[in-house]
Design a protein around this motif. Sequence first.
Motif, PDB file in Angstrom:
ATOM      1  N   ALA A   3       0.832  -1.204   0.000  1.00  0.00           N
ATOM      2  CA  ALA A   3       0.000   0.000   0.000  1.00  0.00           C
ATOM      3  C   ALA A   3       0.866   1.254   0.000  1.00  0.00           C
ATOM      4  N   ILE A   4       1.944   1.242   0.772  1.00  0.00           N
ATOM      5  CA  ILE A   4       2.845   2.393   0.801  1.00  0.00           C
ATOM      6  C   ILE A   4       3.530   2.579  -0.550  1.00  0.00           C
ATOM      7  N   GLY A  56       2.564   5.630  -2.859  1.00  0.00           N
ATOM      8  CA  GLY A  56       3.635   6.596  -3.062  1.00  0.00           C
ATOM      9  C   GLY A  56       3.893   6.885  -4.524  1.00  0.00           C
ATOM     10  N   ASN A  57       3.854   5.843  -5.367  1.00  0.00           N
ATOM     11  CA  ASN A  57       4.040   6.060  -6.805  1.00  0.00           C
ATOM     12  C   ASN A  57       2.873   6.841  -7.410  1.00  0.00           C
ATOM     13  N   VAL A  60       9.237  -0.448  -2.679  1.00  0.00           N
ATOM     14  CA  VAL A  60       8.797  -1.705  -2.076  1.00  0.00           C
ATOM     15  C   VAL A  60       9.849  -2.239  -1.120  1.00  0.00           C
ATOM     16  N   THR A  61      11.108  -2.210  -1.548  1.00  0.00           N
ATOM     17  CA  THR A  61      12.196  -2.682  -0.693  1.00  0.00           C
ATOM     18  C   THR A  61      12.355  -1.813   0.534  1.00  0.00           C
ATOM     19  N   MET A  62      12.302  -0.506   0.355  1.00  0.00           N
ATOM     20  CA  MET A  62      12.449   0.407   1.486  1.00  0.00           C
ATOM     21  C   MET A  62      11.297   0.250   2.471  1.00  0.00           C
ATOM     22  N   PRO A 104      -5.674   1.964   5.613  1.00  0.00           N
ATOM     23  CA  PRO A 104      -6.566   2.988   5.022  1.00  0.00           C
ATOM     24  C   PRO A 104      -5.983   4.392   5.088  1.00  0.00           C
ATOM     25  N   ALA A 105      -5.154   4.682   6.103  1.00  0.00           N
ATOM     26  CA  ALA A 105      -4.541   6.004   6.181  1.00  0.00           C
ATOM     27  C   ALA A 105      -3.579   6.238   5.028  1.00  0.00           C
ATOM     28  N   VAL A 106      -2.807   5.214   4.675  1.00  0.00           N
ATOM     29  CA  VAL A 106      -1.856   5.342   3.565  1.00  0.00           C
ATOM     30  C   VAL A 106      -2.589   5.527   2.242  1.00  0.00           C
TER      31      VAL A 106
END
Length: 308
Positions: free
Chosen positions: A133-134, A138-139, A161-163, A214-216
Motif C-alpha cells: 500500500a505504501i 507513493g508512486n 517496495v524494498t524500502m 486505510p490512512a496510507v
Amino acid sequence: MANTDFHLQFQEFEDEQGFTEHNQGATTVTIDDPIKSRKQRKATGTAFEEDDNDDKTEIFISSKGLLSGQRKSAPFWTFEYYQTLFDVDSHQVKNRIIGSILPWPGKNFVEVYLRSNPDLYGPFWICATLVFAIAVSGNISSFLVNQGQPEFRYVPDFSKVTMAATAIYSYAWLVPLALWGFLTWRNRKITSLVSYSFLQIVCVYGYSLSIYIPAVILWIIPSEGLRWCSIVVALCLSGSVLVMTFWPAIRDDKPRITIVIISTIVILHVLLAVGCKACFFSTYEMDPSKDHNEPSAATNTSSSTKPK
C-alpha cells in the motif's frame, strides 16, 4: 416328491456325540450362549481383555486430549511448530483487526483477543499489505503531484517496495524483540509485573499497524491537511492499543522507568508514521513558471550582453 418334503421338515437328531460318530465327515457349527461365553472369556481370556482395555484407554486419552484442545509442543526448528502459529480462522483475525482499529478503554488487547493463542498469520499479512500500500500509493502520489509538467516522465519506483518492507518488518520484529527483552529483565527483578511472551508482543504490534493501511491510501490525495489528519487519527488509535496493552506490564515498576517505556513506545510509533510520510509521499511540486521563465531570462541576459 418325498425327498423334497424331507428338506422342509424339522427333525430331532441324536446328541452331538452320537451324531458325529455316525457321520465322520459332517461339519458342525457351535452357537454359544452369550452369557456363558462371556463368563468363559472372563475366566480364560484375561490377557486379551487387558490388551483390549489398554487400547480403549489409549483411545480415550487421545480423544480426550483432542477434545480439550491440548496440542503437543513441537521443537521450534520444525515446520509443525510454525504451523501452529498460523492456525487461526478468519473470524478471529477479523475480531483482532477490529479490536486494534477501535480500541475500548480498559480492555487489554492480549487478554480480550489473544489470550494464550497468538498468531503470526494476521501480523504477517497486515505488514505485507501495508508495504505494498505504501509503495503503490507513493508512486500514484508522485504521479499526481508532477503530472502536467513538460519534463516529467512517469517511471514506477520499485525501490519503494524494498524500502517499505525493510522499515515495516524491522519495526514489527525488532521493536517487539527489544521490548520483550526489557520486560523479561524487569520481571525477574519485580515478580508482580505482568509478563508477555515474544509472540504476543509481535502479534500486538502487527495488528496495531492495520489502521495505517486505510490512512496510507488516503495519502494519495495531494492534500497536506488530509494527510496530517489521517496520521494523527491513526497514531491515536494504534498508539492507544499499545499503551493500554503494555501498561499492566509496567505500571508496578518505578515511575521513571514506566514513563521512559511508554514514551519510547509512543515515540517509535510516531517516527514510523512520520518517516513513511516524509520518505514516500513528497510534497515537492515543480513550478512550471520557473521552467518557462528561466529560458526567457537567459535570453534576456544574453541579449543584454550583446554589443550594440
